[in-house]
Design an enzyme around this catalytic site. Structure first.
Site, PDB file in Angstrom:
ATOM      1  N   LYS A  15      -2.662  -5.811  -8.111  1.00 42.66           N
ATOM      2  CA  LYS A  15      -2.990  -5.170  -6.821  1.00 42.66           C
ATOM      3  C   LYS A  15      -2.065  -3.987  -6.598  1.00 42.66           C
ATOM      4  O   LYS A  15      -0.860  -4.108  -6.751  1.00 42.66           O
ATOM      5  CB  LYS A  15      -2.792  -6.197  -5.687  1.00 42.66           C
ATOM      6  CG  LYS A  15      -2.997  -5.624  -4.292  1.00 42.66           C
ATOM      7  CD  LYS A  15      -4.439  -5.710  -3.875  1.00 42.66           C
ATOM      8  CE  LYS A  15      -4.782  -4.804  -2.704  1.00 42.66           C
ATOM      9  NZ  LYS A  15      -5.237  -3.451  -3.107  1.00 42.66           N
ATOM     10  N   LYS A  39       7.286  -6.052  -4.435  1.00 43.79           N
ATOM     11  CA  LYS A  39       6.836  -5.953  -3.038  1.00 43.79           C
ATOM     12  C   LYS A  39       5.763  -6.993  -2.736  1.00 43.79           C
ATOM     13  O   LYS A  39       5.831  -7.706  -1.733  1.00 43.79           O
ATOM     14  CB  LYS A  39       6.283  -4.543  -2.799  1.00 43.79           C
ATOM     15  CG  LYS A  39       5.717  -4.326  -1.402  1.00 43.79           C
ATOM     16  CD  LYS A  39       4.975  -2.994  -1.273  1.00 43.79           C
ATOM     17  CE  LYS A  39       5.680  -1.836  -1.920  1.00 43.79           C
ATOM     18  NZ  LYS A  39       5.092  -0.523  -1.568  1.00 43.79           N
ATOM     19  N   LYS A  51      -0.443  -0.170 -10.340  1.00 43.87           N
ATOM     20  CA  LYS A  51      -0.583   1.134  -9.699  1.00 43.87           C
ATOM     21  C   LYS A  51      -1.446   2.006 -10.585  1.00 43.87           C
ATOM     22  O   LYS A  51      -1.502   1.792 -11.805  1.00 43.87           O
ATOM     23  CB  LYS A  51       0.780   1.797  -9.509  1.00 43.87           C
ATOM     24  CG  LYS A  51       0.790   2.927  -8.509  1.00 43.87           C
ATOM     25  CD  LYS A  51       0.824   2.419  -7.078  1.00 43.87           C
ATOM     26  CE  LYS A  51       0.678   3.513  -6.061  1.00 43.87           C
ATOM     27  NZ  LYS A  51       0.931   3.033  -4.689  1.00 43.87           N
ATOM     28  N   GLY A  90      -6.164   2.835  -1.818  1.00 42.93           N
ATOM     29  CA  GLY A  90      -5.769   4.247  -1.740  1.00 42.93           C
ATOM     30  C   GLY A  90      -4.271   4.416  -1.920  1.00 42.93           C
ATOM     31  O   GLY A  90      -3.543   3.461  -2.144  1.00 42.93           O
ATOM     32  N   ASP A  91      -3.814   5.613  -1.848  1.00 46.78           N
ATOM     33  CA  ASP A  91      -2.393   5.993  -1.821  1.00 46.78           C
ATOM     34  C   ASP A  91      -2.375   7.496  -1.509  1.00 46.78           C
ATOM     35  O   ASP A  91      -3.357   8.008  -0.947  1.00 46.78           O
ATOM     36  CB  ASP A  91      -1.701   5.672  -3.158  1.00 46.78           C
ATOM     37  CG  ASP A  91      -0.180   5.773  -3.092  1.00 46.78           C
ATOM     38  OD1 ASP A  91       0.446   4.944  -2.412  1.00 46.78           O
ATOM     39  OD2 ASP A  91       0.399   6.689  -3.711  1.00 46.78           O
ATOM     40  N   THR A 134       0.538   0.050   7.371  1.00 46.45           N
ATOM     41  CA  THR A 134       1.808   0.411   6.730  1.00 46.45           C
ATOM     42  C   THR A 134       2.787   0.981   7.757  1.00 46.45           C
ATOM     43  O   THR A 134       3.958   0.563   7.817  1.00 46.45           O
ATOM     44  CB  THR A 134       1.580   1.410   5.584  1.00 46.45           C
ATOM     45  OG1 THR A 134       0.535   0.917   4.751  1.00 46.45           O
ATOM     46  CG2 THR A 134       2.838   1.594   4.766  1.00 46.45           C
TER      47      THR A 134
HETATM   48  P1  NDP Z   1      -1.164  10.602   2.364  1.00 53.21           P
HETATM   49  O1  NDP Z   1      -1.804  11.314   1.245  1.00 53.21           O
HETATM   50  O2  NDP Z   1      -1.966  10.159   3.523  1.00 53.21           O
HETATM   51  O3  NDP Z   1       0.016  11.508   2.967  1.00 53.21           O
HETATM   52  C1  NDP Z   1       1.059  11.953   2.159  1.00 53.21           C
HETATM   53  C2  NDP Z   1       1.981  12.824   2.999  1.00 53.21           C
HETATM   54  O4  NDP Z   1       3.163  13.102   2.270  1.00 53.21           O
HETATM   55  C3  NDP Z   1       1.363  14.179   3.311  1.00 53.21           C
HETATM   56  O5  NDP Z   1       1.882  14.659   4.522  1.00 53.21           O
HETATM   57  C4  NDP Z   1       1.831  15.020   2.115  1.00 53.21           C
HETATM   58  O6  NDP Z   1       1.883  16.408   2.388  1.00 53.21           O
HETATM   59  C5  NDP Z   1       3.232  14.474   1.912  1.00 53.21           C
HETATM   60  N1  NDP Z   1       3.593  14.605   0.487  1.00 53.21           N
HETATM   61  C6  NDP Z   1       2.954  14.057  -0.573  1.00 53.21           C
HETATM   62  N2  NDP Z   1       3.526  14.420  -1.721  1.00 53.21           N
HETATM   63  C7  NDP Z   1       4.547  15.204  -1.381  1.00 53.21           C
HETATM   64  C8  NDP Z   1       5.538  15.881  -2.123  1.00 53.21           C
HETATM   65  N3  NDP Z   1       5.561  15.845  -3.457  1.00 53.21           N
HETATM   66  N4  NDP Z   1       6.490  16.581  -1.443  1.00 53.21           N
HETATM   67  C9  NDP Z   1       6.454  16.647  -0.076  1.00 53.21           C
HETATM   68  N5  NDP Z   1       5.533  16.020   0.686  1.00 53.21           N
HETATM   69  C10 NDP Z   1       4.602  15.310   0.037  1.00 53.21           C
HETATM   70  O7  NDP Z   1      -0.381   9.377   1.717  1.00 53.21           O
HETATM   71  P2  NDP Z   1       0.185   8.047   2.407  1.00 53.21           P
HETATM   72  O8  NDP Z   1       0.623   8.322   3.782  1.00 53.21           O
HETATM   73  O9  NDP Z   1      -0.784   6.963   2.148  1.00 53.21           O
HETATM   74  O10 NDP Z   1       1.461   7.754   1.473  1.00 53.21           O
HETATM   75  C11 NDP Z   1       2.764   8.243   1.764  1.00 53.21           C
HETATM   76  C12 NDP Z   1       3.806   7.396   1.035  1.00 53.21           C
HETATM   77  O11 NDP Z   1       3.717   6.043   1.460  1.00 53.21           O
HETATM   78  C13 NDP Z   1       3.640   7.338  -0.487  1.00 53.21           C
HETATM   79  O12 NDP Z   1       4.921   7.244  -1.076  1.00 53.21           O
HETATM   80  C14 NDP Z   1       2.859   6.040  -0.702  1.00 53.21           C
HETATM   81  O13 NDP Z   1       3.035   5.527  -1.985  1.00 53.21           O
HETATM   82  C15 NDP Z   1       3.540   5.179   0.346  1.00 53.21           C
HETATM   83  N6  NDP Z   1       2.801   3.989   0.779  1.00 53.21           N
HETATM   84  C16 NDP Z   1       1.529   4.084   1.271  1.00 53.21           C
HETATM   85  C17 NDP Z   1       0.868   2.966   1.712  1.00 53.21           C
HETATM   86  C18 NDP Z   1      -0.474   3.045   2.354  1.00 53.21           C
HETATM   87  O14 NDP Z   1      -0.955   2.023   2.836  1.00 53.21           O
HETATM   88  N7  NDP Z   1      -1.119   4.190   2.408  1.00 53.21           N
HETATM   89  C19 NDP Z   1       1.470   1.623   1.590  1.00 53.21           C
HETATM   90  C20 NDP Z   1       2.840   1.631   1.126  1.00 53.21           C
HETATM   91  C21 NDP Z   1       3.443   2.771   0.717  1.00 53.21           C
HETATM   92  P3  NDP Z   1       0.742  17.374   1.756  1.00 53.21           P
HETATM   93  O15 NDP Z   1      -0.473  17.125   2.561  1.00 53.21           O
HETATM   94  O16 NDP Z   1       1.337  18.728   1.927  1.00 53.21           O
HETATM   95  O17 NDP Z   1       0.602  16.987   0.316  1.00 53.21           O
HETATM   96  O1  8G0 Z   2      -3.336  -1.541  -0.330  1.00 52.15           O
HETATM   97  C1  8G0 Z   2      -2.678  -1.381  -1.338  1.00 52.15           C
HETATM   98  O2  8G0 Z   2      -2.755  -2.108  -2.313  1.00 52.15           O
HETATM   99  C2  8G0 Z   2      -1.693  -0.238  -1.346  1.00 52.15           C
HETATM  100  C3  8G0 Z   2      -2.145   1.051  -1.138  1.00 52.15           C
HETATM  101  C4  8G0 Z   2      -1.222   2.110  -1.150  1.00 52.15           C
HETATM  102  C5  8G0 Z   2       0.117   1.859  -1.358  1.00 52.15           C
HETATM  103  C6  8G0 Z   2       0.544   0.553  -1.533  1.00 52.15           C
HETATM  104  C7  8G0 Z   2       1.997   0.289  -1.717  1.00 52.15           C
HETATM  105  O3  8G0 Z   2       2.419  -0.822  -1.407  1.00 52.15           O
HETATM  106  O4  8G0 Z   2       2.731   1.175  -2.138  1.00 52.15           O
HETATM  107  C8  8G0 Z   2      -0.361  -0.490  -1.536  1.00 52.15           C
END
Ligand code: NDP
Ligand code: 8G0
Length: 370
Positions: A15, A39, A51, A90-91, A134
């Site tokens: 997952k 995690k 991943k 997603g991510d 999250t």
């Molecule tokens: P999104 O694509 O929704 O948003 C990403 C944000 O981070 C955007 O504002 C983007 O800016 C910025 N960003 C991405 N890459 C870079 C970079 N290289 N340098 C600077 N800014 C950057 O992603 P999420 O919010 O889903 O994910 C954000 C983080 O949280 C990631 O590390 C992800 O792995 C982690 N995460 C997400 C989860 C989820 O449920 N979605 C769960 C657990 C962890 P721009 O638009 O300019 O690219």
């Molecule tokens: O739902 C998930 O499996 C998911 C999606 C995006 C990020 C993560 C994470 O834990 O980093 C989990």
């Protein structure tokens, strides 16, 4: 180029999310797979770790181009995944739109409805509160950590949040609800500072509806200023920092600036946003440091709840999912904190989370002779 790293399935089906970003390579997907394994173990739900992703850059592409890429990606991925095998989500760069396109293609090929992806739309098997999970979970974890380590709360605190994507937006919403003022948010080009507090409806419109840039926030607020450069945001004085963008966004220099400006807590919404020397600096300086694998586990935990709802063919209310999420985050904090204390430093939640997550995976592997 596409990747799927199936890291460990001792505890449950693989997952973890799928990332579309030009920086994606095998090394990044492997580190994320390891983090995901530990995690998912911490969540207490039966999920292994994986991943995936691609170096495809979704920026500037039309809906049609995105759909065709998602379909091609799934045409290669479908044979490796399944509700009891591997469940992607997603991510970065992969949201509800992309999950919809990939889910449609999976069904087209497999001729079967199964809960093979999480983060689905609400009309086709998605869970209420997954979108918020999250960011909300990050704040629930931070709340517990602030209480245990500093006997304080979000009330009246100034908060800086990097990123303006899924995690950042809902962290901002919950932190504000809990009485804090969020004064800065960013994207990969720069950050906005609004001393009166960020207008989250404006950020939602810019990012969720228009898919625009954070700089556009200036059109919505007369008190905001914009600064170029994504890591400059850590120069903004705050009590609580919630990095919610990407890996290595806080280096030792940024950590020193945050500490010099009197930061109380740094809790990670993104995966590995602090470099190791930055994390150690926070711990040495008795900052409430919430490591990603514990602090942002609410997202995958709620994906686990989506899997449960899909297998039982039920859908729970927002309140029910949110209450489960809260319980899980409180439990993750407790386990992490207890392991940190047993290891000799209550501020070292990094080691605490690694021990708590690893022990369960190791025991499950031993028991199965893996
Ligand atoms: P999104 O694509 O929704 O948003 C990403 C944000 O981070 C955007 O504002 C983007 O800016 C910025 N960003 C991405 N890459 C870079 C970079 N290289 N340098 C600077 N800014 C950057 O992603 P999420 O919010 O889903 O994910 C954000 C983080 O949280 C990631 O590390 C992800 O792995 C982690 N995460 C997400 C989860 C989820 O449920 N979605 C769960 C657990 C962890 P721009 O638009 O300019 O690219
Ligand atoms: O739902 C998930 O499996 C998911 C999606 C995006 C990020 C993560 C994470 O834990 O980093 C989990």
């Amino acid at each position: 180029r596409g990747y799927r790293v199936q890291y460990n399935s001792a505890i449950g089906p693989y997952k973890g999310g799928i990332r579309f970003h030009p920086s994606v390579n095998a090394s990044i997907i492997k580190f994320l797979g390891l983090e995901q394994t530990l995690k998912n173990s911490l969540t207490s739900l039966p999920m292994g770790g994986a991943k995936g992703g691609s170096d495809f850059d979704p920026k500037g592409k039309s809906d049609n181009e995105i759909m065709h890429f998602c379909q091609s990606f799934m045409t290669e991925l479908y044979r490796y995944i399944g509700a009891d095998t591997d469940v992607p989500a997603g991510d970065i760069g992969v949201g509800a739109r992309e999950i919809g396109f990939m889910f449609g293609q999976y069904k087209r090929i497999q001729n079967e409805w199964n809960g093979v992806l999480t983060g689905k739309g609400l009309s086709y098997g998605g869970s209420l509160a997954r979108k918020e999970a999250t960011g909300y979970g990050l704040c629930y974890f931070t709340q517990e950590a602030l209480k245990a380590l500093k006997d304080t709360t979000f009330e009246g605190k100034t908060v800086v949040i990097s990123g303006s994507g899924n995690v950042a937006i809902y962290a901002c919403q919950k932190a504000t609800e809990l009485g804090a003022k969020v004064v800065a948010m960013s994207d990969s080009n720069g950050y906005v500072y609004d001393p009166n507090g960020i207008n989250l409806n404006a950020v939602k419109e810019i990012k969720e509806v228009k898919r625009g840039r954070i700089k556009d926030y200036l059109n919505y607020s007369s008190t905001a200023t914009y600064t170029e450069g994504s890591t400059n945001i850590w120069n903004v004085k705050c009590d609580i920092a919630l990095p919610c963008a990407t890996q290595n966004e806080i280096d030792l220099n940024s950590a020193k600036t945050l500490v010099a400006n009197g930061v109380t807590a740094v809790c990670e919404g993104a995966n590995m946003p602090s470099t190791l020397d930055a994390a150690k600096y926070f711990i040495e300086n008795k900052v409430v440091y919430g490591p990603a694998k514990a602090a942002n586990a609410g997202g995958v935990a709620t994906s686990g709840l989506e899997m449960t709802q899909n297998s039982t063919r039920l859908s729970w209310s927002f309140e029910e999912v949110d209450a489960n999420l809260k319980k899980i985050m409180v439990n993750i904090f407790k386990n992490t904190y207890n392991c940190a204390v047993a290891n000799g430093n209550e501020f070292d939640l990094l080691t605490g989370a690694n021990i708590a997550g690893f022990e369960k995976v190791a025991n499950a592997m031993l028991a199965q002779g893996i």
